[in-house]
Design an enzyme around this catalytic site. Sequence first.
Site, PDB file in Angstrom:
ATOM      1  CG  ASP A  97     -28.421  27.955   5.032  1.00 12.38           C
ATOM      2  OD1 ASP A  97     -28.109  28.876   4.252  1.00 12.38           O
ATOM      3  OD2 ASP A  97     -29.049  28.145   6.095  1.00 12.38           O
ATOM      4  CG  HIS A 242     -30.873  23.336   3.456  1.00 11.83           C
ATOM      5  ND1 HIS A 242     -32.191  23.704   3.552  1.00 11.83           N
ATOM      6  CD2 HIS A 242     -30.298  23.645   4.646  1.00 11.83           C
ATOM      7  CE1 HIS A 242     -32.425  24.221   4.762  1.00 11.83           C
ATOM      8  NE2 HIS A 242     -31.286  24.191   5.450  1.00 11.83           N
TER       9      HIS A 242
END
Length: 275
Positions: A97, A242
């Site tokens: 992400d 992430h």
Amino acid sequence: MKRDQLLTRRRLLIAGTGAVGAAATAGVLTPVTGDGPAESAPAAGPQTRRPPHSSAYRLQPLTGYGPPQAAPRRTLVRREPLLRVSGRGRTMVLTFDDGPDPRYTPAILDTLAEYDVRAMFFVCGEMAADNKVLLARMADEGHVVGNHTWSHPLLTRLTRRQIRSQMERTCDVIEEAYGERPEWFRAPFGAWNRAAFQLGAELGMEPLAWTVDTLDWTTPGTRFIVDRVENGAAPGVVVLSHDAGGDRSQSVRALRRYLPELLDSGYHVTVPRRV
């Protein structure tokens, strides 16, 4: 009398058409709930090889030539996000992400390419706008790019118009850089509401959450991240990591350690697909 009969027949025809349309819409997606699976693509890993021309994964932009395009399909409006995927054997999905970030995303892509594995990247529009080359690379290497809003806001504090703007602007950037509009959406912070589900569906996107949070955003240490993934590994699991939003060097190092171990353990790391 004849006029009444004609009106009655017209009402029946309209009702029949609506029923057929509803049935067709219901058949677009496999029925699943937030605890149910979405279908996954064929497994990727050391046992499979990419075609010689990896750009075949990328959809070509539409042109004015070629066969007529099918009518856009309607996406089911869900009340909760999908949490898992289905697939043959021990299938898992890795998601990243907040990117793309030129400091960390290329290293993640390099590791995925080394093991011939594809993943999902939920990108923020403002990051994607400045790093379109990385989205093009994701397309060429067969990764799936999803919508993670424009600036990563808490959607539950926004108006419906603001949520739509966050989604639409990001869809436009993804289409320009990646070659197609996103089919998946993830709410920042995992904060979903009715408007997010409805607007995502209107834009043709399915909501995907996660099963295992690596907590890499807290920079807990490489070993901690590796343990989170390996201890949470199971068929259908969606892993959240992430590649932007802070120092993601631990995420990069952790991927290099747990990915080969997952593959050696018999897991197939792949990407979901819409059915």
